[in-house]
Scaffold this motif. Structure first.
Motif, PDB file in Angstrom:
ATOM      1  N   GLY A  85      31.376 -33.238  49.703  1.00 55.41           N
ATOM      2  CA  GLY A  85      29.941 -33.422  49.526  1.00 55.41           C
ATOM      3  C   GLY A  85      29.187 -32.125  49.715  1.00 55.41           C
ATOM      4  O   GLY A  85      29.671 -31.206  50.391  1.00 55.41           O
ATOM      5  N   VAL A  86      28.027 -32.045  49.100  1.00 57.70           N
ATOM      6  CA  VAL A  86      27.151 -30.875  49.210  1.00 57.70           C
ATOM      7  C   VAL A  86      25.711 -31.353  49.144  1.00 57.70           C
ATOM      8  O   VAL A  86      25.442 -32.491  48.758  1.00 57.70           O
ATOM      9  CB  VAL A  86      27.389 -29.851  48.071  1.00 57.70           C
ATOM     10  CG1 VAL A  86      28.849 -29.464  47.968  1.00 57.70           C
ATOM     11  CG2 VAL A  86      26.882 -30.360  46.737  1.00 57.70           C
ATOM     12  N   ARG A 119      38.812 -30.610  58.173  1.00 56.46           N
ATOM     13  CA  ARG A 119      37.515 -30.452  57.510  1.00 56.46           C
ATOM     14  C   ARG A 119      37.369 -28.985  57.157  1.00 56.46           C
ATOM     15  O   ARG A 119      37.532 -28.110  58.001  1.00 56.46           O
ATOM     16  CB  ARG A 119      36.360 -30.887  58.406  1.00 56.46           C
ATOM     17  CG  ARG A 119      35.031 -30.937  57.608  1.00 56.46           C
ATOM     18  CD  ARG A 119      33.829 -31.230  58.465  1.00 56.46           C
ATOM     19  NE  ARG A 119      33.337 -29.965  58.989  1.00 56.46           N
ATOM     20  CZ  ARG A 119      32.909 -29.785  60.233  1.00 56.46           C
ATOM     21  NH1 ARG A 119      32.888 -30.765  61.098  1.00 56.46           N
ATOM     22  NH2 ARG A 119      32.478 -28.597  60.628  1.00 56.46           N
ATOM     23  N   VAL A 120      37.057 -28.746  55.891  1.00 57.08           N
ATOM     24  CA  VAL A 120      36.838 -27.398  55.393  1.00 57.08           C
ATOM     25  C   VAL A 120      35.356 -27.239  55.115  1.00 57.08           C
ATOM     26  O   VAL A 120      34.758 -28.062  54.407  1.00 57.08           O
ATOM     27  CB  VAL A 120      37.655 -27.145  54.102  1.00 57.08           C
ATOM     28  CG1 VAL A 120      37.309 -25.796  53.508  1.00 57.08           C
ATOM     29  CG2 VAL A 120      39.149 -27.260  54.383  1.00 57.08           C
ATOM     30  N   ASP A 121      34.763 -26.205  55.680  1.00 65.00           N
ATOM     31  CA  ASP A 121      33.368 -25.871  55.411  1.00 65.00           C
ATOM     32  C   ASP A 121      33.332 -24.673  54.470  1.00 65.00           C
ATOM     33  O   ASP A 121      34.101 -23.712  54.651  1.00 65.00           O
ATOM     34  CB  ASP A 121      32.624 -25.528  56.701  1.00 65.00           C
ATOM     35  CG  ASP A 121      32.403 -26.739  57.604  1.00 65.00           C
ATOM     36  OD1 ASP A 121      32.723 -27.870  57.187  1.00 65.00           O
ATOM     37  OD2 ASP A 121      31.909 -26.537  58.721  1.00 65.00           O
ATOM     38  N   LEU A 122      32.468 -24.734  53.484  1.00 63.94           N
ATOM     39  CA  LEU A 122      32.353 -23.681  52.485  1.00 63.94           C
ATOM     40  C   LEU A 122      31.009 -22.969  52.601  1.00 63.94           C
ATOM     41  O   LEU A 122      30.043 -23.541  53.110  1.00 63.94           O
ATOM     42  CB  LEU A 122      32.476 -24.274  51.079  1.00 63.94           C
ATOM     43  CG  LEU A 122      33.771 -25.022  50.769  1.00 63.94           C
ATOM     44  CD1 LEU A 122      33.643 -25.770  49.456  1.00 63.94           C
ATOM     45  CD2 LEU A 122      34.941 -24.070  50.753  1.00 63.94           C
ATOM     46  N   VAL A 123      30.963 -21.756  52.092  1.00 62.29           N
ATOM     47  CA  VAL A 123      29.716 -21.026  51.891  1.00 62.29           C
ATOM     48  C   VAL A 123      29.688 -20.676  50.410  1.00 62.29           C
ATOM     49  O   VAL A 123      30.613 -20.049  49.900  1.00 62.29           O
ATOM     50  CB  VAL A 123      29.634 -19.754  52.758  1.00 62.29           C
ATOM     51  CG1 VAL A 123      28.367 -18.969  52.439  1.00 62.29           C
ATOM     52  CG2 VAL A 123      29.690 -20.113  54.240  1.00 62.29           C
ATOM     53  N   VAL A 124      28.630 -21.117  49.732  1.00 64.60           N
ATOM     54  CA  VAL A 124      28.522 -20.943  48.280  1.00 64.60           C
ATOM     55  C   VAL A 124      27.227 -20.198  47.981  1.00 64.60           C
ATOM     56  O   VAL A 124      26.138 -20.694  48.288  1.00 64.60           O
ATOM     57  CB  VAL A 124      28.549 -22.308  47.551  1.00 64.60           C
ATOM     58  CG1 VAL A 124      28.541 -22.117  46.049  1.00 64.60           C
ATOM     59  CG2 VAL A 124      29.770 -23.125  47.994  1.00 64.60           C
ATOM     60  N   THR A 125      27.373 -18.997  47.388  1.00 58.90           N
ATOM     61  CA  THR A 125      26.213 -18.168  47.111  1.00 58.90           C
ATOM     62  C   THR A 125      26.217 -17.695  45.663  1.00 58.90           C
ATOM     63  O   THR A 125      27.246 -17.669  44.995  1.00 58.90           O
ATOM     64  CB  THR A 125      26.171 -16.924  48.028  1.00 58.90           C
ATOM     65  OG1 THR A 125      27.338 -16.136  47.798  1.00 58.90           O
ATOM     66  CG2 THR A 125      26.090 -17.311  49.489  1.00 58.90           C
ATOM     67  N   ARG A 136      31.224 -29.401  52.250  1.00 60.72           N
ATOM     68  CA  ARG A 136      32.381 -29.672  53.092  1.00 60.72           C
ATOM     69  C   ARG A 136      33.341 -30.613  52.395  1.00 60.72           C
ATOM     70  O   ARG A 136      32.933 -31.468  51.624  1.00 60.72           O
ATOM     71  CB  ARG A 136      32.043 -30.320  54.419  1.00 60.72           C
ATOM     72  CG  ARG A 136      30.686 -30.390  54.877  1.00 60.72           C
ATOM     73  CD  ARG A 136      30.619 -31.012  56.240  1.00 60.72           C
ATOM     74  NE  ARG A 136      30.006 -30.064  57.128  1.00 60.72           N
ATOM     75  CZ  ARG A 136      29.237 -30.385  58.134  1.00 60.72           C
ATOM     76  NH1 ARG A 136      29.023 -31.627  58.422  1.00 60.72           N
ATOM     77  NH2 ARG A 136      28.711 -29.470  58.874  1.00 60.72           N
ATOM     78  N   ALA A 137      34.579 -30.452  52.787  1.00 61.39           N
ATOM     79  CA  ALA A 137      35.636 -31.320  52.251  1.00 61.39           C
ATOM     80  C   ALA A 137      36.548 -31.756  53.379  1.00 61.39           C
ATOM     81  O   ALA A 137      36.775 -31.004  54.339  1.00 61.39           O
ATOM     82  CB  ALA A 137      36.442 -30.569  51.191  1.00 61.39           C
ATOM     83  N   VAL A 138      37.060 -32.958  53.259  1.00 59.41           N
ATOM     84  CA  VAL A 138      38.123 -33.430  54.150  1.00 59.41           C
ATOM     85  C   VAL A 138      39.394 -33.438  53.303  1.00 59.41           C
ATOM     86  O   VAL A 138      39.419 -34.017  52.210  1.00 59.41           O
ATOM     87  CB  VAL A 138      37.814 -34.827  54.722  1.00 59.41           C
ATOM     88  CG1 VAL A 138      38.999 -35.360  55.522  1.00 59.41           C
ATOM     89  CG2 VAL A 138      36.557 -34.782  55.592  1.00 59.41           C
ATOM     90  N   VAL A 139      40.425 -32.764  53.823  1.00 55.32           N
ATOM     91  CA  VAL A 139      41.638 -32.541  53.066  1.00 55.32           C
ATOM     92  C   VAL A 139      42.841 -33.034  53.864  1.00 55.32           C
ATOM     93  O   VAL A 139      42.962 -32.731  55.061  1.00 55.32           O
ATOM     94  CB  VAL A 139      41.827 -31.028  52.763  1.00 55.32           C
ATOM     95  CG1 VAL A 139      43.063 -30.780  51.913  1.00 55.32           C
ATOM     96  CG2 VAL A 139      40.584 -30.473  52.100  1.00 55.32           C
TER      97      VAL A 139
END
Length: 142
Positions: A85-86, A119-125, A136-139
């Motif tokens: 989700g984002v 849980r993976v947290d991303l930074v998207v720029t 974030r994603a749950v993998v």
């Protein structure tokens, strides 16, 4: 196919390989054809500016999908992503030139959960500004 990363080998703070994705106007046309989203803000500069945008913008779902690629590439299996989700915060502005725009994505394991999941947290720029909030994603790992 199962995830190739072993849960036991991953620690909180493990960084995913960063990736940069190019997006041009041609990319947006191809995405519109695949998704069926032909909103003129994604291809018509005059229309985009008339509705208050700085220029043509990438589809939000395209940006979201490119960010998810960092997770699926790392996990080794798209089916390993159980949740994703984002929140959309800023558009990716795509100028009408041969370079287009770039979407930069970094990520790290933020938490080890139950049942071999993380849980993976991303930074998207793009252009030095965050374009997605709370990506974030749950993998599920091997």
């Amino acid at each position: 196919m199962t995830a190739k990363i072993a849960y036991a080998d991953v620690e909180v703070g493990t960084e995913l390989p960063a990736q940069t994705f190019s997006v041009t106007r041609a990319t947006l046309v191809r995405y519109a054809g695949a998704s069926g989203d032909f909103n003129p803000i994604h291809w018509n500069e005059k229309f985009a500016k008339e509705v208050g945008l700085p220029d043509v913008i990438a589809h939000g779902m395209f940006t979201m999908a490119e960010a998810a690629r960092v997770v699926t590439d790392w996990a080794g299996d798209p089916a390993a992503v159980l949740e994703y989700g984002v929140r959309f915060t800023k558009p990716v502005v795509v100028p009408n030139d041969d370079r287009g725009a770039e979407i930069e994505v970094t990520g790290k394991v933020a938490a080890k959960l139950d049942d071999n999941t993380v849980r993976v947290d991303l930074v998207v720029t793009s252009g030095g500004e965050k374009v997605l909030a709370m990506p974030r994603a749950v993998v599920r790992l091997a």
